[in-house]
Write a protein that holds these residues in place. Structure first.
Motif, mmCIF file in Angstrom:
data_model
loop_
_atom_site.group_PDB
_atom_site.id
_atom_site.type_symbol
_atom_site.label_atom_id
_atom_site.label_comp_id
_atom_site.label_asym_id
_atom_site.label_seq_id
_atom_site.Cartn_x
_atom_site.Cartn_y
_atom_site.Cartn_z
ATOM 1 N N ARG A 243 0.568 -0.894 0.197
ATOM 2 C CA ARG A 243 -0.271 0.065 -0.221
ATOM 3 C C ARG A 243 0.747 1.398 -0.014
ATOM 4 N NH1 ARG A 243 -3.303 -1.604 5.393
ATOM 5 N NH2 ARG A 243 -3.932 1.245 4.935
ATOM 6 N N VAL A 244 1.844 0.737 -0.728
ATOM 7 C CA VAL A 244 3.005 2.297 -1.254
ATOM 8 C C VAL A 244 2.195 3.099 -1.803
ATOM 9 C CG1 VAL A 244 5.073 2.997 -1.184
ATOM 10 C CG2 VAL A 244 4.726 1.251 -0.570
ATOM 11 N N SER A 245 2.042 4.459 -1.024
ATOM 12 C CA SER A 245 1.591 6.004 -1.703
ATOM 13 C C SER A 245 2.930 6.818 -1.907
ATOM 14 C CB SER A 245 0.302 6.286 -1.311
ATOM 15 O OG SER A 245 -0.131 6.951 -0.606
ATOM 16 N N TYR A 246 2.261 8.561 -2.701
ATOM 17 C CA TYR A 246 3.005 9.336 -1.632
ATOM 18 C C TYR A 246 2.497 10.445 -2.233
ATOM 19 C CZ TYR A 246 4.593 10.220 -6.648
ATOM 20 O OH TYR A 246 4.634 10.230 -7.912
ATOM 21 N N ARG A 247 2.862 11.678 -1.428
ATOM 22 C CA ARG A 247 1.931 12.773 -1.432
ATOM 23 C C ARG A 247 2.761 14.102 -1.864
ATOM 24 N NH1 ARG A 247 -2.041 13.843 3.869
ATOM 25 N NH2 ARG A 247 -3.737 11.369 3.241
ATOM 26 N N ASN A 248 3.196 14.888 -3.198
ATOM 27 C CA ASN A 248 3.092 15.741 -3.266
ATOM 28 C C ASN A 248 3.280 17.205 -1.867
ATOM 29 O OD1 ASN A 248 5.434 14.807 -5.554
ATOM 30 N ND2 ASN A 248 4.119 15.675 -6.681
ATOM 31 N N LEU A 249 4.276 17.994 -1.730
ATOM 32 C CA LEU A 249 4.314 19.148 -1.162
ATOM 33 C C LEU A 249 4.841 20.318 -1.916
ATOM 34 C CD1 LEU A 249 4.915 17.465 2.213
ATOM 35 C CD2 LEU A 249 2.984 17.996 0.867
ATOM 36 N N THR A 250 3.937 21.506 -1.629
ATOM 37 C CA THR A 250 4.363 22.718 -2.402
ATOM 38 C C THR A 250 5.482 22.251 -3.979
ATOM 39 O OG1 THR A 250 5.462 23.012 -0.153
ATOM 40 C CG2 THR A 250 5.652 24.875 -2.120
ATOM 41 N N GLY A 251 4.399 21.819 -4.986
ATOM 42 C CA GLY A 251 4.972 21.533 -6.096
ATOM 43 C C GLY A 251 5.792 20.530 -5.895
ATOM 44 N N GLY A 252 6.304 19.463 -5.604
ATOM 45 C CA GLY A 252 7.208 18.120 -5.167
ATOM 46 C C GLY A 252 8.951 19.095 -4.725
ATOM 47 N N VAL A 253 8.233 20.217 -4.145
ATOM 48 C CA VAL A 253 10.018 20.322 -3.320
ATOM 49 C C VAL A 253 10.116 19.234 -2.758
ATOM 50 C CG1 VAL A 253 10.822 21.882 -1.678
ATOM 51 C CG2 VAL A 253 9.398 22.694 -4.318
ATOM 52 N N ALA A 254 9.341 19.031 -0.989
ATOM 53 C CA ALA A 254 8.789 17.762 -1.041
ATOM 54 C C ALA A 254 8.288 16.283 -0.819
ATOM 55 C CB ALA A 254 9.421 18.314 0.906
ATOM 56 N N ALA A 255 8.395 15.714 -0.309
ATOM 57 C CA ALA A 255 7.820 14.630 -1.264
ATOM 58 C C ALA A 255 7.375 14.083 0.018
ATOM 59 C CB ALA A 255 7.698 13.974 -2.126
ATOM 60 N N LEU A 256 6.605 13.300 0.265
ATOM 61 C CA LEU A 256 6.256 12.691 1.658
ATOM 62 C C LEU A 256 5.641 11.032 1.240
ATOM 63 C CD1 LEU A 256 5.649 12.036 5.001
ATOM 64 C CD2 LEU A 256 3.272 12.928 4.596
ATOM 65 N N HIS A 257 6.064 10.011 2.049
ATOM 66 C CA HIS A 257 5.941 8.828 0.762
ATOM 67 C C HIS A 257 4.756 7.784 1.970
ATOM 68 C CE1 HIS A 257 7.940 9.198 -2.686
ATOM 69 N NE2 HIS A 257 7.464 8.703 -3.215
ATOM 70 N N SER A 258 4.457 7.730 1.728
ATOM 71 C CA SER A 258 3.625 6.124 3.186
ATOM 72 C C SER A 258 3.834 4.357 2.389
ATOM 73 C CB SER A 258 2.499 6.632 3.556
ATOM 74 O OG SER A 258 1.721 5.649 4.197
ATOM 75 N N GLY A 259 4.198 3.816 3.024
ATOM 76 C CA GLY A 259 3.807 2.191 3.258
ATOM 77 C C GLY A 259 3.244 1.596 4.499
ATOM 78 N N TRP A 260 3.175 0.182 4.258
ATOM 79 C CA TRP A 260 2.267 -0.708 5.361
ATOM 80 C C TRP A 260 3.442 -1.746 5.877
ATOM 81 C CZ3 TRP A 260 -0.846 1.349 8.942
ATOM 82 C CH2 TRP A 260 -1.278 3.063 8.227
ATOM 83 N N ARG A 261 3.398 -1.977 6.926
ATOM 84 C CA ARG A 261 4.389 -3.355 6.628
ATOM 85 C C ARG A 261 3.132 -4.631 7.385
ATOM 86 N NH1 ARG A 261 8.671 -6.835 10.156
ATOM 87 N NH2 ARG A 261 8.207 -9.163 10.003
ATOM 88 N N LEU A 262 2.658 -5.456 5.815
ATOM 89 C CA LEU A 262 1.540 -6.045 5.819
ATOM 90 C C LEU A 262 1.626 -7.317 6.873
ATOM 91 C CD1 LEU A 262 0.188 -5.039 2.481
ATOM 92 C CD2 LEU A 262 -0.197 -4.288 4.710
#
Length: 262
Positions: A243-262
């Protein structure tokens, strides 16, 4: 060079990696990165202010919002890696319930010293502990933590894949991985403005504030060497996360990635 001095030189693997735009032996990188953060430990938040225009504070809040730690009585144990000054840890404790605790793990003792001092000032003793350790070889048992966070730290490790596998190892089944990192600008035209600001302004401001612009030059270069959002997402998947996903912050200057140990 005499024979004794020659024999005292550390053995090397012959493998190379990058330190900013420089190519160095793998064995050198840890020491070089340590030196950078030793120089900026007391001004680490100021460093992030310079590099993000102050936006890192809002990005970190987005990270805590997405983690959404439990506010009730349920025990919840977070490990924050490369977070020696405690910035993420304290934000987490301010949001989480009374039985939440956090372990801050950082390879740099100077950064940890800053964090300990801040924890004492904020009266967080008993809810936060500080441990010196390498993100690639964490000094904790398997399945120890409910969540793992790392903010602006993973691009500085020598082997990102090993750090990701360690994150997976120490998480409990159902545990959450969150990584906040400078990334690749996704807005056309904004990338040129950001590059001009990064390479021209940040090292100069760093030199003006701290007397040494070299650490800031490395940090700007390290951002450009870090994988883009999709490549890093695939690396997280390869480490075993689902369930890996990410969100761009401030147009991609930073990114926040998320994942789960299933």
């Amino acid at each position: 060079m005499n024979a004794q001095a020659k024999n005292e030189r550390p053995e090397t693997s012959g493998k190379e990696t990058h330190f900013g735009f420089r190519t160095v032996a793998e064995e050198e990188k840890v020491g070089l990165v340590h030196e950078v953060f030793e120089k900026v430990a007391e001004r680490y938040d100021l460093m992030n202010d310079l590099m993000s225009g102050g936006l890192h504070r809002a990005w970190k809040q987005v990270m805590i919002d997405w983690l959404n730690p439990p506010r009730g009585e349920r025990p919840f144990h977070l490990i924050d890696v490369a977070g020696g000054t405690g910035d993420i840890a304290f934000r987490f404790l301010d949001r989480a319930g009374p039985n939440a605790q956090v372990t801050v793990c950082d390879i740099n003792r100077h950064m940890l010293g800053v964090g300990r001092g801040r924890a004492e000032a904020k009266a967080y003793e008993g809810r936060v502990e500080f441990a010196c350790g390498n993100a690639e070889v964490l000094p904790f048992p398997d399945r120890s933590f409910d969540a793992y966070t790392i903010a602006f730290g993973i691009r500085n490790v020598t082997h990102i894949d090993r750090a990701l596998k360690e994150a997976y190892r120490v998480l409990k089944p159902g545990g959450r991985f969150l990584c906040l990192e400078f990334s690749q600008v996704s807005v056309p035209g904004m990338d040129r403005i950001y590059d001009a600001y990064s390479f021209a302004a940040i090292p100069r401001m760093g030199e003006w504030v701290t007397g040494d612009g070299a650490p800031y030059q490395y940090l700007v270069e390290s951002i450009r060497r870090f994988p883009d959002q999709e490549t890093f997402k695939r690396m997280i998947v390869d480490a075993g996360f689902g369930r890996v996903s990410y969100r761009n912050l401030t147009g991609g200057v930073a990114a926040l990635h998320s994942g789960w140990r299933l």
